[in-house]
Design an enzyme around this catalytic site. Structure first.
Site, PDB file in Angstrom:
ATOM      1  N   LYS A   1       0.845  -1.202   0.000  1.00  0.00           N
ATOM      2  CA  LYS A   1       0.000   0.000   0.000  1.00  0.00           C
ATOM      3  C   LYS A   1       0.881   1.252   0.000  1.00  0.00           C
ATOM      4  O   LYS A   1       2.078   1.167   0.289  1.00  0.00           O
ATOM      5  CB  LYS A   1      -0.916  -0.021   1.225  1.00  0.00           C
ATOM      6  CG  LYS A   1      -0.181   0.032   2.551  1.00  0.00           C
ATOM      7  CD  LYS A   1      -1.115  -0.262   3.723  1.00  0.00           C
ATOM      8  CE  LYS A   1      -0.344  -0.278   5.028  1.00  0.00           C
ATOM      9  NZ  LYS A   1      -1.128  -0.870   6.125  1.00  0.00           N
TER      10      LYS A   1
ATOM     11  N   ARG B   1     -10.239   0.243  15.564  1.00  0.00           N
ATOM     12  CA  ARG B   1     -10.156   1.130  14.414  1.00  0.00           C
ATOM     13  C   ARG B   1     -11.270   0.669  13.485  1.00  0.00           C
ATOM     14  O   ARG B   1     -12.388   1.120  13.605  1.00  0.00           O
ATOM     15  CB  ARG B   1      -8.759   1.033  13.779  1.00  0.00           C
ATOM     16  CG  ARG B   1      -8.493   2.077  12.730  1.00  0.00           C
ATOM     17  CD  ARG B   1      -7.062   2.018  12.194  1.00  0.00           C
ATOM     18  NE  ARG B   1      -6.719   0.709  11.624  1.00  0.00           N
ATOM     19  CZ  ARG B   1      -5.549   0.442  11.049  1.00  0.00           C
ATOM     20  NH1 ARG B   1      -4.609   1.375  10.968  1.00  0.00           N
ATOM     21  NH2 ARG B   1      -5.312  -0.755  10.541  1.00  0.00           N
TER      22      ARG B   1
ATOM     23  N   TYR C   1      17.886  28.948   9.273  1.00  0.00           N
ATOM     24  CA  TYR C   1      16.714  29.713   9.700  1.00  0.00           C
ATOM     25  C   TYR C   1      16.622  29.766  11.217  1.00  0.00           C
ATOM     26  O   TYR C   1      16.800  28.748  11.898  1.00  0.00           O
ATOM     27  CB  TYR C   1      15.432  29.054   9.163  1.00  0.00           C
ATOM     28  CG  TYR C   1      15.199  29.324   7.694  1.00  0.00           C
ATOM     29  CD1 TYR C   1      14.913  30.606   7.233  1.00  0.00           C
ATOM     30  CD2 TYR C   1      15.239  28.283   6.781  1.00  0.00           C
ATOM     31  CE1 TYR C   1      14.683  30.845   5.882  1.00  0.00           C
ATOM     32  CE2 TYR C   1      15.002  28.497   5.432  1.00  0.00           C
ATOM     33  CZ  TYR C   1      14.728  29.788   4.996  1.00  0.00           C
ATOM     34  OH  TYR C   1      14.501  30.012   3.662  1.00  0.00           O
TER      35      TYR C   1
ATOM     36  N   MET D   1      13.776  23.725   3.152  1.00  0.00           N
ATOM     37  CA  MET D   1      12.939  23.033   2.166  1.00  0.00           C
ATOM     38  C   MET D   1      13.789  22.186   1.208  1.00  0.00           C
ATOM     39  O   MET D   1      13.429  21.059   0.877  1.00  0.00           O
ATOM     40  CB  MET D   1      12.122  24.064   1.377  1.00  0.00           C
ATOM     41  CG  MET D   1      11.060  23.448   0.495  1.00  0.00           C
ATOM     42  SD  MET D   1      10.094  24.671  -0.407  1.00  0.00           S
ATOM     43  CE  MET D   1       9.132  25.431   0.877  1.00  0.00           C
TER      44      MET D   1
HETATM   45  C1  LIG Z   1      -0.395  -1.921   6.764  1.00  0.00           C
HETATM   46  C2  LIG Z   1      -0.994  -3.194   7.215  1.00  0.00           C
HETATM   47  C3  LIG Z   1      -0.205  -4.335   7.383  1.00  0.00           C
HETATM   48  C4  LIG Z   1       1.314  -4.308   7.293  1.00  0.00           C
HETATM   49  O1  LIG Z   1       1.821  -3.812   8.520  1.00  0.00           O
HETATM   50  P1  LIG Z   1       3.405  -3.693   8.787  1.00  0.00           P
HETATM   51  O2  LIG Z   1       3.466  -3.209  10.196  1.00  0.00           O
HETATM   52  O3  LIG Z   1       3.932  -2.688   7.829  1.00  0.00           O
HETATM   53  O4  LIG Z   1       3.982  -5.035   8.595  1.00  0.00           O
HETATM   54  C5  LIG Z   1      -0.846  -5.526   7.680  1.00  0.00           C
HETATM   55  N1  LIG Z   1      -2.188  -5.582   7.828  1.00  0.00           N
HETATM   56  C6  LIG Z   1      -2.979  -4.492   7.710  1.00  0.00           C
HETATM   57  C7  LIG Z   1      -4.452  -4.608   7.916  1.00  0.00           C
HETATM   58  C8  LIG Z   1      -2.410  -3.258   7.419  1.00  0.00           C
HETATM   59  O5  LIG Z   1      -3.192  -2.181   7.310  1.00  0.00           O
END
Ligand SMILES: *Cc1c(COP(=O)(O)O)cnc(C)c1O
Length: 365
Positions: free
Chosen positions: A35, A131, A255, A302
């Site tokens: 992702k 969540r 800065y 930046m």
């Molecule tokens: C992002 C995610 C993972 C991977 O988690 P990592 O900590 O990066 O290994 C696995 N399962 C779900 C549901 C996630 O959202």
């Protein structure tokens, strides 16, 4: 000459890390989580490089999944957040994408949307992270409703761990118990573990693991682990020294003059800033120049940052700088900057990305 800031992505390291994840998974299967553009590493390049061996890929949303299909990825792809509106289900069905179902609303929408080609559903339980996910006491009912739909070909059972990166946190075992108890007797493959669970908690490995962070060579733990020490960082963030000057003691740097030299100092400026995704790290954060660690000095700008080069006699304009990579774990920089390595990797911006193996980006017509 172009601006020297760049990310170098080592696809051989990615493969190595995937194989390690796969071997820890044991008999089960390993879904590579890609992702957010593969945590900033480039989703197309990363999935192409793993496509011969990955049991599947996990993305956040349909846009990410369709990008991979368009690039010719035919592996199983699952969408971790499922769908946001029912109209997505038609592409999900025709592109043969797996979806996570995590809310009563999604179940209702699935019931109202018959599909030509059946889809696979990963029914997510909220076993304690609070969540997303179906609450434990509603899970069996949710499963029964999905089971009745002819356009669902298979239901897998999944949950997500909230505290697995804290080794001694008993909450992980609590979540495992809740998941076990409320899925008792239900058929279907199970999936629980992220990277942390996969590495440290054997009971969470189940039929499918879902590692993300570790694939990119970063351990989810603060303390060393055997598996963690075998990971190879995939991303190197590199640049070069673009300016050097000597200033006397008492010179403010950058800065707001947040650093003031306490001795005559040789300052080096590196073409890397927060617009590239480098964090607003504090004074003293390490940067590697010619294999040697030097401290960041003054506020990150930046497009540039400044280091104290006093310890490196022969530093020259054009010398390479490593902001993170194998000689300097991104987790170390994240810790200094008060954030997590996930965020630094995903925040990469503007810098050209070079791959150490050829990548076939499909031409768009
Ligand atoms: C992002 C995610 C993972 C991977 O988690 P990592 O900590 O990066 O290994 C696995 N399962 C779900 C549901 C996630 O959202």
């Amino acid at each position: 000459m172009s601006r020297p800031a760049r990310a170098v992505i080592h696809l051989d390291a990615l493969k190595h890390n995937y194989r390690l994840a796969k071997s820890l998974t044991g008999e089960g299967k390993t879904m590579a989580v890609v992702k957010a553009n593969a945590y900033g590493h480039g989703a197309i390049a990363c999935t192409q490089s793993l496509s011969d061996e990955a049991d599947g890929f996990a993305v956040a949303c349909i846009e990410e999944a369709l990008e991979l299909r368009a690039a010719g990825i035919t592996n199983r792809i699952m969408i971790l957040e499922g769908f946001f509106e029912p109209s997505e289900l038609f592409d999900i069905s025709s592109e043969k994408l797996d979806i996570v179902v995590q809310s009563p609303e999604q179940i209702k929408q699935l019931e109202q949307t018959p599909l030509e080609s059946p889809v696979r559903v990963w029914l997510k339980m909220d076993s304690g992270m609070h969540r997303v996910g179906i609450l434990p006491d509603q899970y069996r009912d949710a499963w029964t409703r999905l089971e009745q739909l002819s356009w669902i070909s298979e239901i897998l059972l999944m949950t997500h761990l909230a505290c697995a990166d804290e080794m001694d946190n008993g909450y992980t075992l609590h979540q495992l118990e809740v998941f076990e108890q409320y899925t008792l007797g239900l058929p279907g493959e199970r999936s629980i573990a992220n990277s942390a669970g996969l590495i440290h908690c054997a009971q969470s490995r189940a039929d499918w693991t879902r590692p993300g962070l570790m694939l990119y060579g970063v351990s989810p733990f603060d303390t060393p682990t055997k598996a963690g020490s075998m990971l190879k960082p995939v991303m190197e963030l590199r640049s070069e020294i673009i300016s050097i000057k000597e200033v006397p003691a008492g010179s403010p740097v950058g800065y707001a003059g947040t650093a003031v030299t306490d001795k005559p100092t040789r300052l080096g400026v590196i073409a890397m800033g927060y617009a590239d995704g480098y964090p607003l790290a504090p004074n003293g954060t390490p940067v590697i120049i010619k294999g040697q660690s030097v401290p960041l000095t003054g506020r990150v700008s930046m497009d540039m940052l400044t280091v104290d080069l006093s310890e490196i006699e022969d530093a020259r304009i054009g010398d390479p700088a490593l902001l993170w990579g194998s000689e300097l774990p991104v987790a170390e920089v994240a810790k200094q900057a008060g954030t997590i390595p996930y965020q630094l990797l995903c925040n990469l911006n503007r810098v050209p990305v070079n791959y150490t193996q050829p990548v076939k980006f499909k031409e768009t017509v």
